[in-house]
Every structure is written in structure tokens, then in C-alpha cells.
Design an enzyme around this catalytic site. Structure first.
Site, PDB file in Angstrom:
ATOM      1  CG  ASP A   3      78.619  57.683   6.757  1.00 27.00           C
ATOM      2  OD1 ASP A   3      77.995  56.603   6.652  1.00 27.00           O
ATOM      3  OD2 ASP A   3      78.048  58.788   6.729  1.00 27.00           O
ATOM      4  N   GLY A  43      73.824  68.216  -0.229  1.00 29.66           N
ATOM      5  CA  GLY A  43      73.612  68.442   1.201  1.00 29.66           C
ATOM      6  C   GLY A  43      73.586  67.109   1.901  1.00 29.66           C
ATOM      7  N   GLY A  44      74.039  67.079   3.130  1.00 29.33           N
ATOM      8  CA  GLY A  44      74.017  65.837   3.914  1.00 29.33           C
ATOM      9  C   GLY A  44      73.231  66.071   5.177  1.00 29.33           C
ATOM     10  CB  ILE A  83      78.051  70.700  -1.195  1.00 26.18           C
ATOM     11  CG1 ILE A  83      78.165  69.589  -0.151  1.00 26.18           C
ATOM     12  CG2 ILE A  83      79.345  70.860  -1.976  1.00 26.18           C
ATOM     13  CD1 ILE A  83      79.288  69.667   0.800  1.00 26.18           C
ATOM     14  CG  PHE A 114      75.963  67.148  10.545  1.00 26.78           C
ATOM     15  CD1 PHE A 114      75.664  67.555  11.832  1.00 26.78           C
ATOM     16  CD2 PHE A 114      76.052  65.788  10.283  1.00 26.78           C
ATOM     17  CE1 PHE A 114      75.460  66.635  12.841  1.00 26.78           C
ATOM     18  CE2 PHE A 114      75.848  64.853  11.289  1.00 26.78           C
ATOM     19  CZ  PHE A 114      75.556  65.274  12.569  1.00 26.78           C
ATOM     20  N   GLY A 115      75.828  69.387   6.684  1.00 26.74           N
ATOM     21  CA  GLY A 115      76.310  70.496   5.868  1.00 26.74           C
ATOM     22  C   GLY A 115      75.547  70.678   4.572  1.00 26.74           C
TER      23      GLY A 115
HETATM   24  N1  LIG Z   1      83.478  68.688  -3.306  1.00 22.88           N
HETATM   25  C1  LIG Z   1      82.231  68.436  -3.690  1.00 22.88           C
HETATM   26  N2  LIG Z   1      81.790  68.830  -4.900  1.00 22.88           N
HETATM   27  C2  LIG Z   1      80.520  68.569  -5.307  1.00 22.88           C
HETATM   28  N3  LIG Z   1      79.616  67.915  -4.561  1.00 22.88           N
HETATM   29  C3  LIG Z   1      80.002  67.494  -3.333  1.00 22.88           C
HETATM   30  C4  LIG Z   1      81.311  67.727  -2.837  1.00 22.88           C
HETATM   31  N4  LIG Z   1      81.399  67.194  -1.595  1.00 22.88           N
HETATM   32  C5  LIG Z   1      80.198  66.652  -1.334  1.00 22.88           C
HETATM   33  N5  LIG Z   1      79.347  66.828  -2.369  1.00 22.88           N
HETATM   34  C6  LIG Z   1      77.938  66.397  -2.470  1.00 22.88           C
HETATM   35  O1  LIG Z   1      77.228  66.806  -1.317  1.00 22.88           O
HETATM   36  C7  LIG Z   1      76.671  65.688  -0.621  1.00 22.88           C
HETATM   37  C8  LIG Z   1      76.800  65.911   0.877  1.00 22.88           C
HETATM   38  O2  LIG Z   1      78.173  66.083   1.219  1.00 22.88           O
HETATM   39  P1  LIG Z   1      78.751  65.601   2.613  1.00 22.88           P
HETATM   40  O3  LIG Z   1      78.445  64.126   2.774  1.00 22.88           O
HETATM   41  O4  LIG Z   1      80.157  66.011   2.707  1.00 22.88           O
HETATM   42  O5  LIG Z   1      77.821  66.437   3.621  1.00 22.88           O
HETATM   43  P2  LIG Z   1      77.511  66.144   5.159  1.00 22.88           P
HETATM   44  O6  LIG Z   1      76.554  67.157   5.599  1.00 22.88           O
HETATM   45  O7  LIG Z   1      78.781  66.028   5.924  1.00 22.88           O
HETATM   46  O8  LIG Z   1      76.809  64.728   5.081  1.00 22.88           O
HETATM   47  P3  LIG Z   1      76.595  63.606   6.195  1.00 22.88           P
HETATM   48  O9  LIG Z   1      75.431  63.973   6.966  1.00 22.88           O
HETATM   49  O10 LIG Z   1      76.382  62.349   5.350  1.00 22.88           O
HETATM   50  O11 LIG Z   1      77.804  63.526   7.043  1.00 22.88           O
HETATM   51  C9  LIG Z   1      77.429  64.463  -1.129  1.00 22.88           C
HETATM   52  O12 LIG Z   1      76.582  63.334  -1.137  1.00 22.88           O
HETATM   53  C10 LIG Z   1      77.847  64.882  -2.540  1.00 22.88           C
HETATM   54  O13 LIG Z   1      76.836  64.516  -3.462  1.00 22.88           O
END
Ligand SMILES: Nc1ncnc2c1ncn2[C@@H]1O[C@H](COP(=O)(O)OP(=O)(O)OP(=O)(O)O)[C@@H](O)[C@H]1O
Length: 316
Positions: A156, A44-45, A50, A47-48
Site C-alpha cells: 500500500d 488517521g487511516g 495516530i 483502521f487506526g
Molecule cells: N509515526 C507517525 N508519526 C506521525 N504521523 C504518523 C505516524 N504514522 C502514521 N502517521 C500519520 O497517520 C496517517 C495514518 O497512519 P496509518 O496509515 O498507519 O493508519 P492506518 O489506519 O493503518 O491506515 P490505512 O487505513 O491506510 O491502513 C498517515 O497517513 C500519517 O499521516
């Protein structure tokens, strides 16, 4: 039923990303033309979230990236658009499908392993060897070259946005999270006009001095983020406990004024020197930078197991 559950989550849990309650439930099925069954959250980040899921027809294990439609739907659309354009790039996860379910948009993509921020923390020394760090750097430079060739900057790059592959791809590193990317070069080769003030994008710990100064950033600024990430992986960053952005910038400046690396050796000193001489609209010399990383190693073998290999198999 599942759809209703999703809508309620988006409405009742205002926290974002990994801080929010799960967007998807284990066992739920998403997708219209193709169906995917959700297994568990793997990341999870801001926003999203996974999830790991299974394609019910092919039985392929995949990743689902989900974002609430209410948080900036443009982010996930931009991400999808870039992933599709980078479909043939070796260091970018493959995208298989996209859609919406209730209050969420989602992308189905290649499932990856842990990110290297997590993997570093599982090392006894909380750091990687020079060889591992150089391999991470070289593979990321290849990935960044592919992104930049399309005219985009990632903005980023950081250890938590670099993931190890799994199975037959476990010696490949992947760049994830294109939610903050920006197209700076148009297909005719021209650059978007420079703005006198660019609002801050990125993660303070890793961004370039230009980003700290709110200047327009370019291809080289992604490589600055990579440089600070590599330094963190191999020996840590002096500003790791500093929260104030201006203070972080000050300490970065001090470090660069007389840069030396305890573990990487003298050759690594050339890496920031080259970046300092690369302008915003220049195409970075990816090959020369890779050569510097290679020259820091006693022996370099990109086919060897990574030092985290055993651990990551257990971890998943
Ligand atoms: N395709 C994938 N398969 C497995 N784990 C993933 C994958 N993509 C992302 N992740 C895991 O999920 C985490 C969060 O993904 P991502 O950065 O895309 O989310 P986000 O919500 O956009 O984050 P941010 O707030 O940093 O923009 C990553 O740090 C990674 O560990």
C-alpha cells in the site's frame, strides 16, 4: 476511568479509523511498564488513529498508533512484528513499546511529520519539483529495499503512507503503515507458492496492473505503486477523478502504452520500462531506478531543505 472511556468508544462508534470518534482522550496515560501521556490526534487511516504523546520518563515525544481490538487484531500484530524486524532501517519509524488499553491495541513509535499527500496539497502548484520528487523516490527505494530484503512486500505504498521526519530527521522520509504487508519470501530464500487468484489489496489509484488483475504480486509491485505516487506528486494522475477500478486500470494501461512525462523528462520513461521487465520474484534493480531519478534532475542534493520545510514546522 480512562479504560472505561475507551471501551465505550469502541462499542458506540462503529466507524473505523479517522472516521470514528477519538479512540484516546487528551491527557490520558497509557502503558504498564512505561507510561505515555496522550496529547492530540495527528493522523488517521482506514483502521487506526495516530496520536502525539509524551514518554513520561524520558520526556521524548512519540507517536501512538491505536486500533480497536475488534477490527482485525492481526493487522496491528503484523505491523508491530515488521516494525521490530526493521528496527535498524533508516526509512522506517522506530518502534519503542506496545501494549493494550481497554478495547484498543497500541504501538508507540517514532513521531513523524506530515505525510507527503498533505504536503503536496499545501504547495501553491499542488505539485512538487522534479528534484523533490526524485529525492522522495530515491529514499523510498532505499526503504523498500530494506523491507523486501526481509521477504515482505508493503502492498500500500502511496503518498499518504510516506511521512517526512521531524527535528534532526526532517530531511528523511519514512514509509508507514504495514497493516497490509505480506511475507512473500521465506528465510530460506524460497517464495510462497503463487495463488491462481489473489484478492485485491492496496489503493486503486496507485496499484500495479497485476494487482488490478488480481494476480499474485511481488517486490516490483511496490515499486509500481511508488512510480504512480511519484507521477502524482510531480504532475498529477489522469485517473484522479475516476472511481471505477476497471476504468482506472484501463487509463493506466493507456498511459503506459506510450508513457511520457511532461516534467520529469525523457529519462523517466525508462523507469516503467524497467518495471515491465521485472518479474514478480525478481529482485528489483533499486540502484538503477535511483540512478534514473537522479538523472532527471538538473542538480541533485539530498542535504538541501525540502520545499515544504518551513510549512511543516508551522503545521505541527
Ligand atoms: N509515526 C507517525 N508519526 C506521525 N504521523 C504518523 C505516524 N504514522 C502514521 N502517521 C500519520 O497517520 C496517517 C495514518 O497512519 P496509518 O496509515 O498507519 O493508519 P492506518 O489506519 O493503518 O491506515 P490505512 O487505513 O491506510 O491502513 C498517515 O497517513 C500519517 O499521516
Amino acid at each position: 476511568m480512562n479504560q472505561l472511556h475507551c471501551q465505550q468508544n469502541a462499542e458506540y462508534y462503529p466507524e473505523r479509523g479517522k472516521m470514528a470518534a477519538p479512540f484516546l482522550e487528551t491527557g490520558m496515560i497509557i502503558g504498564l511498564k512505561r507510561s505515555f501521556q496522550v496529547e492530540k490526534m495527528v493522523g488517521g487511516g482506514g483502521f487506526g488513529q495516530i496520536y502525539r504523546a509524551v514518554d513520561l520518563e524520558s520526556k521524548l515525544v512519540v507517536a501512538v498508533k491505536v486500533e480497536p481490538k475488534s477490527t482485525d487484531p492481526g493487522r496491528i500484530v503484523l505491523e508491530l512484528n515488521i516494525l521490530v524486524q526493521l528496527a535498524h532501517s533508516s526509512h522506517i519509524p522506530k518502534v519503542y513499546y506496545s501494549g493494550e488499553t481497554g478495547a484498543f491495541n497500541f504501538i508507540i513509535m517514532q513521531l513523524l511529520g506530515s505525510n507527503i499527500a498533505e504536503l503536496r496539497k499545501f504547495q501553491k502548484t499542488r505539485s512538487f519539483s522534479v528534484e523533490t520528487t526524485a529525492r522522495v523516490g530515491i529514499q523510498c527505494l532505499e526503504g523498500l529495499k530494506q523491507i523486501h530484503t526481509l521477504g515482505y512486500i508493503h502492498r500500500d505504498i502511496k503518498p499518504s503512507n510516506i511521512c517526512a521526519g521531524i527535528g534532526g530527521h526532517k530531511r528523511i522520509l519514512y514509509i508507514v503503515d504495514f497493516g497490509m504487508a505480506r511475507r512473500i519470501r521465506l528465510p530460506d530464500g524460497s517464495f510462497r507458492p503463487e495463488r491462481p487468484y489473489a484478492s485485491f489489496r492496496g489503493t486503486s489509484r496507485y496499484v500495479s496492473l497485476a494487482a488490478h488483475e488480481r494476480k499474485e504480486t511481488g517486490f516490483v509491485d511496490d515499486i509500481w505503486c511508488l512510480f504512480f505516487s511519484l507521477l502524482e506528486l510531480v504532475e498529477g494522475l489522469p485517473w484522479k477523478n475516476i472511481a471505477d477500478q476497471d476504468q482506472v486500470c484501463f487509463v493506466k494501461r493507456q498511459l503506459l502504452a506510450n508513457f511520457q512525462s511532461r516534467k520529469m523528462g525523457r529519462n523517466f520513461e525508462m523507469f516503467p520500462q524497467i518495471l515491465e521487465h521485472t518479474k514478480r520474484t525478481d529482485i528489483p534493480d533499486y540502484e538503477r531506478l535511483s540512478g534514473i531519478l537522479k538523472s532527471c534532475c538538473v542538480s541533485f542534493n539530498d542535504l538541501e531543505e525540502f520545499e515544504w520545510d518551513d510549512h511543516d514546522e508551522q503545521y505541527r
